[in-house]
Design a protein around this motif. Structure first.
Motif, PDB file in Angstrom:
ATOM      1  N   PRO A 106       0.839  -1.210   0.000  1.00  0.00           N
ATOM      2  CA  PRO A 106       0.000   0.000   0.000  1.00  0.00           C
ATOM      3  C   PRO A 106       0.873   1.259   0.000  1.00  0.00           C
ATOM      4  N   VAL A 107       0.623   2.137  -0.940  1.00  0.00           N
ATOM      5  CA  VAL A 107       1.579   3.208  -1.236  1.00  0.00           C
ATOM      6  C   VAL A 107       1.612   4.291  -0.165  1.00  0.00           C
ATOM      7  N   LEU A 108       0.486   4.964   0.073  1.00  0.00           N
ATOM      8  CA  LEU A 108       0.496   6.155   0.920  1.00  0.00           C
ATOM      9  C   LEU A 108       0.886   5.881   2.374  1.00  0.00           C
ATOM     10  N   PRO A 109       0.271   4.889   3.054  1.00  0.00           N
ATOM     11  CA  PRO A 109       0.667   4.671   4.448  1.00  0.00           C
ATOM     12  C   PRO A 109       2.130   4.264   4.592  1.00  0.00           C
ATOM     13  N   THR A 110       2.624   3.441   3.672  1.00  0.00           N
ATOM     14  CA  THR A 110       4.022   3.005   3.754  1.00  0.00           C
ATOM     15  C   THR A 110       4.966   4.166   3.490  1.00  0.00           C
ATOM     16  N   ALA A 111       4.677   4.966   2.466  1.00  0.00           N
ATOM     17  CA  ALA A 111       5.527   6.121   2.155  1.00  0.00           C
ATOM     18  C   ALA A 111       5.527   7.124   3.301  1.00  0.00           C
ATOM     19  N   LEU A 112       4.367   7.363   3.901  1.00  0.00           N
ATOM     20  CA  LEU A 112       4.277   8.306   5.010  1.00  0.00           C
ATOM     21  C   LEU A 112       5.057   7.815   6.216  1.00  0.00           C
ATOM     22  N   ALA A 113       4.934   6.523   6.543  1.00  0.00           N
ATOM     23  CA  ALA A 113       5.633   5.973   7.704  1.00  0.00           C
ATOM     24  C   ALA A 113       7.145   6.050   7.522  1.00  0.00           C
ATOM     25  N   VAL A 114       7.624   5.626   6.362  1.00  0.00           N
ATOM     26  CA  VAL A 114       9.074   5.653   6.108  1.00  0.00           C
ATOM     27  C   VAL A 114       9.590   7.089   6.115  1.00  0.00           C
ATOM     28  N   ALA A 115       8.850   7.997   5.492  1.00  0.00           N
ATOM     29  CA  ALA A 115       9.274   9.400   5.439  1.00  0.00           C
ATOM     30  C   ALA A 115       9.336  10.017   6.832  1.00  0.00           C
ATOM     31  N   LEU A 116       8.387   9.681   7.695  1.00  0.00           N
ATOM     32  CA  LEU A 116       8.395  10.212   9.058  1.00  0.00           C
ATOM     33  C   LEU A 116       9.590   9.700   9.851  1.00  0.00           C
ATOM     34  N   VAL A 117       9.926   8.415   9.679  1.00  0.00           N
ATOM     35  CA  VAL A 117      11.100   7.875  10.374  1.00  0.00           C
ATOM     36  C   VAL A 117      12.354   8.630   9.946  1.00  0.00           C
ATOM     37  N   TYR A 142      19.880  22.282   9.781  1.00  0.00           N
ATOM     38  CA  TYR A 142      18.668  22.106  10.576  1.00  0.00           C
ATOM     39  C   TYR A 142      17.414  21.883   9.738  1.00  0.00           C
ATOM     40  N   GLY A 143      17.525  22.043   8.436  1.00  0.00           N
ATOM     41  CA  GLY A 143      16.382  21.769   7.568  1.00  0.00           C
ATOM     42  C   GLY A 143      16.409  20.363   6.989  1.00  0.00           C
ATOM     43  N   GLU A 144      17.327  19.531   7.471  1.00  0.00           N
ATOM     44  CA  GLU A 144      17.478  18.201   6.888  1.00  0.00           C
ATOM     45  C   GLU A 144      16.241  17.339   7.114  1.00  0.00           C
ATOM     46  N   PHE A 145      15.537  17.539   8.215  1.00  0.00           N
ATOM     47  CA  PHE A 145      14.365  16.701   8.473  1.00  0.00           C
ATOM     48  C   PHE A 145      13.282  16.949   7.423  1.00  0.00           C
ATOM     49  N   ILE A 146      13.187  18.184   6.925  1.00  0.00           N
ATOM     50  CA  ILE A 146      12.194  18.482   5.878  1.00  0.00           C
ATOM     51  C   ILE A 146      12.605  17.834   4.559  1.00  0.00           C
ATOM     52  N   SER A 147      13.872  18.005   4.186  1.00  0.00           N
ATOM     53  CA  SER A 147      14.345  17.408   2.931  1.00  0.00           C
ATOM     54  C   SER A 147      14.274  15.893   2.994  1.00  0.00           C
ATOM     55  N   ASN A 148      14.574  15.311   4.167  1.00  0.00           N
ATOM     56  CA  ASN A 148      14.462  13.860   4.334  1.00  0.00           C
ATOM     57  C   ASN A 148      13.023  13.387   4.132  1.00  0.00           C
ATOM     58  N   ALA A 182       7.213   6.055  -2.166  1.00  0.00           N
ATOM     59  CA  ALA A 182       5.971   5.973  -2.941  1.00  0.00           C
ATOM     60  C   ALA A 182       6.239   5.438  -4.347  1.00  0.00           C
ATOM     61  N   LEU A 183       7.309   5.935  -4.981  1.00  0.00           N
ATOM     62  CA  LEU A 183       7.655   5.446  -6.321  1.00  0.00           C
ATOM     63  C   LEU A 183       8.015   3.966  -6.302  1.00  0.00           C
ATOM     64  N   ILE A 184       8.793   3.564  -5.289  1.00  0.00           N
ATOM     65  CA  ILE A 184       9.176   2.148  -5.189  1.00  0.00           C
ATOM     66  C   ILE A 184       7.939   1.274  -5.021  1.00  0.00           C
ATOM     67  N   ALA A 185       7.010   1.704  -4.170  1.00  0.00           N
ATOM     68  CA  ALA A 185       5.789   0.924  -3.948  1.00  0.00           C
ATOM     69  C   ALA A 185       4.939   0.844  -5.209  1.00  0.00           C
ATOM     70  N   VAL A 186       4.781   1.971  -5.906  1.00  0.00           N
ATOM     71  CA  VAL A 186       3.981   1.983  -7.146  1.00  0.00           C
ATOM     72  C   VAL A 186       4.611   1.071  -8.191  1.00  0.00           C
TER      73      VAL A 186
END
Length: 297
Positions: free
Chosen positions: A235-246, A261-267, A276-280
């Motif tokens: 499943p694309v969105l929940p997996t992408a969101l979880a990985v991105a948050l980590v 200090y902006g690395e968390f946003i770029s990450n 998301a691309l990998i999952a799709v």
């Protein structure tokens, strides 16, 4: 119903084929994006000193070919060796465990996850250290041999007198080469293992106690036989969101350490798009080239 599964082994060919194909496609996507950027830069004349050099035909078009092929071939090697190492190390260190509730990954047990992944990283570091030592050692030996030549010794003495600081002798250069080789072969794998263990442990801890309150990685497994399962769908969105948050949380730590200090946003942005691309791509390819297969217990 909560079920703890351990990944005992991964089927080598399906994983390698899927990984290489995914990253070949990602390489093509990256090349297209770079081609568009270079076209804009060329049209806008941002770098006027390039003269008649065409960024699009000089760099952009070759990248369309080179990036996908390079990504595909390099991923074949990395995936094949990594899975082989995983399967060899599991009987000694234990495999990655996942606490599943249906398709939701509720928890990633920290020690098993960190130990096996950092061990694989350490083996890769050992291989890289051997290659670098094999390249560097002859250079030090050559410098040491040149320093031992009588004519070179006189030149060294003149340089020492002129600079006021002693130049290393052939024996000292040879000793330095041995020390550098030992650091690369022994020290580098140890460092990679220690820092890899800490990084992977933080990944699991952040996921288990913070990220799962917002989103969960979802993996849809289908049982083929008693132990063999295939990863049918991601499943694309929940997996992408979880990985991105980590990785956003990990970016806070690395950002504080590096001053970015902006690395968390770029990450967050980068890993959300990539995951998301990998999952799709995986979901599209799985019925066509075969899904990843694992032995779960």
């Amino acid at each position: 119903m909560v079920d703890i599964k351990e990944i005992k082994s991964v089927k080598l060919t399906p994983f390698t084929r899927m990984s290489a194909t995914i990253y070949g496609i990602l390489g093509f996507i990256a090349a297209v994006v770079m081609l568009i950027v270079l076209s804009i830069v060329q049209a806008a004349g941002v770098i006027p000193q390039l003269g008649h050099f065409n960024l699009v035909t000089g760099f952009g078009v070759p990248l369309i070919v080179l990036l996908p092929i390079g990504a595909f071939l390099s991923t074949i090697v990395v995936s094949f060796v990594s899975v082989m190492l995983y399967n060899l190390l599991v009987p000694r260190l234990g495999g990655v465990k996942l606490e599943l509730d249906g398709k939701d990954v509720l928890k990633i047990p920290v020690v098993s996850f960190s130990l096996i992944l950092s061990a694989i990283g350490a083996v890769w570091a050992f291989i890289a250290g051997l290659v670098l030592a094999a390249v560097i050692s002859p250079i030090f030996s050559l410098i040491g041999a040149i320093s031992s030549i009588p004519g070179a010794a006189n030149i060294t003495a003149n340089i020492t007198n002129a600079s006021g600081s002693a130049m290393p002798t052939g024996a000292e250069v040879g000793t330095a080469g041995i020390l550098v080789s030992l650091v690369l072969i022994i020290g580098l794998p140890i460092l990679v293992f220690v820092f890899g263990f800490i990084w992977n442990a933080l990944f699991a801890l952040f996921y288990n106690y913070i990220v799962t309150r917002v989103a969960k990685i979802q993996l849809e497994f289908v049982q083929i036989s008693e132990k063999l399962h295939e990863l049918k769908h991601i499943p694309v969105l929940p997996t992408a969101l979880a990985v991105a948050l980590v990785y956003a949380l990990l970016g806070v730590i690395s950002g504080v350490m590096s001053g970015n200090y902006g690395e968390f946003i770029s990450n967050f942005i980068m890993y959300f798009i990539e995951t998301a691309l990998i999952a799709v791509i995986y979901n599209y390819l799985a019925p066509k080239i075969g899904s990843i297969k694992l032995n779960l217990e």
